[in-house]
Design a protein around this motif. Structure first.
Motif, short mmCIF file in Angstrom:
data_model
loop_
_atom_site.label_atom_id
_atom_site.label_comp_id
_atom_site.label_asym_id
_atom_site.label_seq_id
_atom_site.Cartn_x
_atom_site.Cartn_y
_atom_site.Cartn_z
N ILE A 252 0.87 -1.16 -0.07
CA ILE A 252 0.03 0.00 -0.18
C ILE A 252 0.83 1.33 -0.03
CG2 ILE A 252 -1.56 1.30 1.40
CD1 ILE A 252 -2.84 -1.29 2.24
N ASP A 253 1.71 1.31 0.88
CA ASP A 253 2.95 2.47 0.99
C ASP A 253 3.51 2.76 -0.30
OD1 ASP A 253 2.14 3.12 3.56
OD2 ASP A 253 3.76 1.74 4.33
N GLN A 254 3.74 1.56 -1.14
CA GLN A 254 4.35 1.63 -2.33
C GLN A 254 3.79 2.13 -3.63
OE1 GLN A 254 6.73 -2.03 -2.79
NE2 GLN A 254 7.66 -1.48 -0.67
N LEU A 255 2.29 2.11 -3.46
CA LEU A 255 1.44 2.31 -4.87
C LEU A 255 1.71 3.83 -5.15
CD1 LEU A 255 -2.07 0.98 -3.66
CD2 LEU A 255 -0.21 0.10 -5.15
N ASP A 256 1.87 3.90 -6.47
CA ASP A 256 2.09 5.19 -7.35
C ASP A 256 1.04 5.87 -7.52
OD1 ASP A 256 1.55 3.74 -9.48
OD2 ASP A 256 3.52 3.81 -10.47
N TRP A 257 -0.28 5.16 -7.52
CA TRP A 257 -1.62 5.83 -8.18
C TRP A 257 -2.58 6.09 -7.00
CZ3 TRP A 257 -6.02 2.88 -6.73
CH2 TRP A 257 -5.64 1.50 -6.39
N MET A 258 -2.14 6.07 -5.85
CA MET A 258 -3.19 6.36 -4.62
C MET A 258 -2.44 7.48 -3.67
SD MET A 258 -4.50 3.78 -1.64
CE MET A 258 -5.75 2.76 -2.87
N LYS B 182 -4.46 5.95 1.19
CA LYS B 182 -3.59 5.05 1.64
C LYS B 182 -3.82 4.93 3.34
CE LYS B 182 0.17 5.36 -1.55
NZ LYS B 182 1.83 5.64 -1.65
N ALA B 183 -4.16 5.85 3.81
CA ALA B 183 -4.31 5.95 5.23
C ALA B 183 -5.56 5.08 5.78
CB ALA B 183 -4.30 7.31 5.90
N GLN B 184 -6.43 5.41 5.05
CA GLN B 184 -7.86 4.65 5.06
C GLN B 184 -7.53 3.08 4.90
OE1 GLN B 184 -10.78 5.50 5.98
NE2 GLN B 184 -10.74 7.73 6.43
N ASP C 201 -5.59 1.59 7.73
CA ASP C 201 -6.62 1.41 8.85
C ASP C 201 -7.36 0.11 8.64
OD1 ASP C 201 -7.91 2.47 11.22
OD2 ASP C 201 -9.65 2.38 10.05
N LYS C 202 -7.91 -0.01 7.39
CA LYS C 202 -8.67 -1.50 7.14
C LYS C 202 -7.70 -2.50 7.45
CE LYS C 202 -11.87 -3.62 4.10
NZ LYS C 202 -12.83 -3.36 3.04
N LEU C 203 -6.53 -2.74 6.69
CA LEU C 203 -5.84 -3.68 6.91
C LEU C 203 -5.27 -4.13 8.46
CD1 LEU C 203 -4.01 -5.88 5.46
CD2 LEU C 203 -2.25 -4.16 5.23
N SER C 204 -5.05 -2.82 9.20
CA SER C 204 -4.76 -3.18 10.58
C SER C 204 -6.16 -3.67 11.38
CB SER C 204 -4.56 -1.86 11.11
OG SER C 204 -5.59 -1.11 11.45
N LYS C 205 -7.33 -3.82 10.94
CA LYS C 205 -8.26 -4.30 11.79
C LYS C 205 -8.86 -5.61 11.02
CE LYS C 205 -10.38 0.33 12.71
NZ LYS C 205 -11.22 1.29 12.68
N PHE C 206 -8.01 -6.32 10.22
CA PHE C 206 -8.27 -7.73 9.80
C PHE C 206 -8.39 -8.64 10.97
CE2 PHE C 206 -8.16 -8.56 4.80
CZ PHE C 206 -8.84 -7.25 4.47
#
Length: 697
Positions: free
Chosen positions: A413-419, A424-426, A429-434
């Motif tokens: 996610i951090d490396q995406l060049d299109w977002m 990315k922060a959202q 946050d979603k990934l951390s709540k899996f």
């Protein structure tokens, strides 16, 4: 996957197209694989077996041209689909293994002496024995459902349909509407009732309208099937009744939503009060229906296809009452035919097994008996299955793999060049709540309220359906049960649930070739790692990405990011829509989009996780393959599948997953690392120009 789970499964009944197999030839002499890229040399000494199943290769094909055939072509040539199967491959091999293990468990319960009345052992044993007692089933004939048929014959008017539909829903018999309880997609803290279209006896609405000869033949066969069942059920004018039923279902099909449209979570979220529902469909009492079905406690009703229900009510009003009675009687006969005497059973198989799916023989009775027990008491036998066939070591290893995949997705996610940073922060946050569930539930289902009686097969199955239906209804008004599982541990599958924001991996899929604790990491990352990544990616596919980390359906994207995302997914739709597995039929890129995103993004993340696990050390060369090559081989070999033409045609219309060859070839040609690992160059079959390759996550 059951609709009520609102989940996506990694497994599809996919299969290798017969067209791709034409002309394959096995070569006893294996040419050396492409040389390892310079970045992976020099390689240390291997300490574990590779996990690569070289015996299945077809080395007359280059991996650069058709990776799927290279990995699986030899297996395809040496394998025949069992007569009782419509498809066969890695998933079915593990299903067969699971069934054999369950057979031992269930037959022990059936043979146990001095079974305590009301115990799970008594219920499992008696349920299985009631299915295996063919002498009693033959002697009963139509008797187990005679009262059901008679009651439907007494329907006085369409005004009585709410109660009739409610009874059928509770007992697991198809009606023109279906109801389930799930989390409110826009308020994941509460349970609510969903209603959705139903009522079609053919696999999909398109089966009623496609003009190709094979679909016309199926409509003719279906009408004959309806006629035969009605005749066995005592209908005096079955020929005319069958035609009228097909006409009625065709009207319902004309207003049914297409499967691709049904994937749209916003379009299918239509929250209504009971009063609003009554206004939507005058002439059908939703208050009476909800009372009869037992769902009065619902805070509202989410209607998935509002215009279908308007059309359904209008169609029922315009249909002669005798035809409605015949239609409903047929639904009962169709539902219970596999549980009745041989004439009913064979009639059901001849159409639903042979005509629709191409099966040559009905499955052995013990396998169908095991399936019946799983359907009624799946977690009861699952608890014993886990104790015998799933080790704590496997669970611990999986937990580490999942943790590595989550870290890889986080970095991705951090490396995406299109977002943008805001989106990315959202996403982070979603990934951390899996939530992650592996192997089996923490709490097992309580079957104490389920009554199972020896010698009462139809009654046992009916009561099992009512038990499960009521168990769902009992959730209304209660806190969300975050420990519940939507699959049994013995199911060869996995899923993502958007409302719970969870990924779930049952014990039975954690076996070779998906997961081999004895094998090198590369193949495990390519196989089960790809599956893990697939399920994580469902939280960020075209539909899963509409929910936030708390499971609520809301828009957390910037407009620019959403446009960039849709551009990439649109390219993937176009790619898959060009694949032609059989006849003139192509993969439906819109219907399969979520699963294709899951495959591509999942394998991308799995590769990143594998590379992180190497900690900058060169992977060993094993069996002549580099680490990255073994990774891709691990992914390729889990999708080996053969299937019958009839099944493939049905799959292309109904299944949100692409057939097996495209879950391999359609993915790897988008990954630059595959080009590097196997030396793919312009002109090779796997080549896509760089500007046409898709990367999403």
């Amino acid at each position: 996957m059951s609709l009520k789970l609102l989940a996506r499964a990694v497994w599809a009944p996919g299969a290798l197209s017969a067209l791709l197999l034409t002309g394959c030839a096995t070569s006893p002499q294996q040419p050396p694989p492409p040389p390892p890229p310079a970045a992976e040399a020099p390689a240390p000494q291997a300490t574990k077996p590779s996990g690569v199943e070289k015996k299945n290769f077809d080395t007359s094909v280059r991996p650069q041209d058709d990776f799927y055939r290279y990995v699986n072509g030899g297996w395809a040539q040496a394998t025949q689909i069992p007569a009782d199967r419509a498809r066969y491959g890695t998933f079915i091999e593990l299903v067969d293994k699971s069934e054999a293990a369950l057979k031992d468990i269930i037959e022990e319960a059936a043979a146990a002496k001095d079974k305590k009345a009301g115990s799970d052992t008594q219920k499992v044993g008696d349920l299985y024995q009631s299915f295996m007692d063919t002498q009693r089933i033959e002697s009963l004939g139509l008797e187990p459902i005679r009262a059901d048929l008679q009651k439907l014959s007494e329907l006085k008017s369409v005004d009585g349909l709410p109660e009739v539909f409610a009874k059928l829903n509770r007992e697991g018999v198809q009606a023109p509407l279906a109801l389930f309880v799930g989390q409110d997609a826009k308020d994941a803290t509460r349970y609510i009732v969903y209603v959705t279209q139903s009522g079609l006896g053919l696999p999909d609405r398109d089966f009623y309208f496609k003009q190709e000869p094979r679909f016309a033949e199926m409509r003719t066969a279906y009408q004959a099937y309806v006629e035969k069942l009605l005749t066995l059920g005592g209908e005096k004018n079955a020929t005319a009744a069958a035609k009228a039923i097909l006409d009625l279902e065709t009207k319902l099909a004309g207003k049914s939503w297409e499967r691709a449209r049904n994937r749209d979570r916003e379009a299918t979220y239509n929250l209504k009060s009971v009063a609003e529902l009554e206004k939507l469909t005058p002439g059908f009492s939703w208050s009476r229906y909800l009372k009869a079905v037992g769902a009065e406690k619902t805070p509202g009703v989410i209607v998935r296809q509002p215009d279908f229900f308007q059309a359904m009510v209008a169609t029922m009003k315009a249909t002669p009452l005798p035809v409605i009675r015949q239609y409903l009687r047929f639904k009962v006969l169709d539902a219970y035919a596999p549980l009745m005497n041989q004439e009913f059973e064979q009639t059901h198989f001849a159409f639903r097994g042979k005509t629709l799916q191409g099966q040559q023989e009905i499955r052995p009775r013990w396998k169908r008996g095991v399936e019946t027990v799983e359907g009624g008491m799946g977690e009861a036998v699952g608890q014993l299955y886990v104790a015998r066939h799933f080790s704590p070591e496997s669970k611990k290893r999986m937990e580490q793999l999942v943790a590595n995949l989550r870290e890889a997705f986080k970095q991705g996610i951090d490396q995406l060049d299109w977002m943008s940073p805001a989106t990315k922060a959202q996403a982070q946050d979603k990934l951390s709540k899996f939530t992650v569930k592996i192997g089996y539930p923490e709490e097992w289902r309580d079957y104490s309220k389920l009554e199972i009686a020896a010698g009462d097969l139809v009654g046992n199955v009916r009561r099992s359906s009512v038990f499960e239906f009521q168990r769902d209804l009992d959730k209304l008004g209660k806190p969300i049960d975050r420990k519940e599982w939507g699959m049994t541990p013995q199911m060869v599958n996995a899923y993502y649930n958007s409302s719970l924001n969870e990924i779930v991996f049952p014990a039975a899929i954690l076996q070779p070739p998906f997961f081999n604790p004895e094998a090198d990491d590369a193949v495990n990352y390519g196989a089960i790692g790809g599956v893990i990544g697939h399920e994580i990616s469902h939280g960020f596919d075209d539909q899963g990405s509409r929910s936030d980390g708390d499971g609520n359906l809301r828009d957390w994207w910037t407009a620019e990011d959403q446009a960039a995302f849709k551009k990439r997914t649109g390219m993937l739709v176009a790619q898959y829509s060009s694949f032609n597995p059989i006849d003139t039929m192509k993969v439906n890129g819109e219907l399969t989009l979520g699963e294709n995103i899951g495959d591509l993004s999942g394998l991308t993340v799995a590769l990143r996780a594998y590379q992180l696990s190497q900690k900058d050390q060169a992977a060993p060369v094993i069996d002549g393959f580099t680490g990255n090559q073994r990774f891709f081989l691990g992914w390729g070999q889990v999708w080996r599948t053969l299937f019958r033409d009839e099944y493939l045609r049905q799959m292309l219309v109904t299944d949100p997953h692409s057939p097996g060859p495209f879950r391999v070839n359609g993915v790897v040609r988008n990954m630059p690392e595959f080009y590097e690992a196997f030396g793919v160059k312009e002109g090779d079959g796997a080549w896509l120009p760089p500007e046409q390759r898709v990367k999403i996550w």
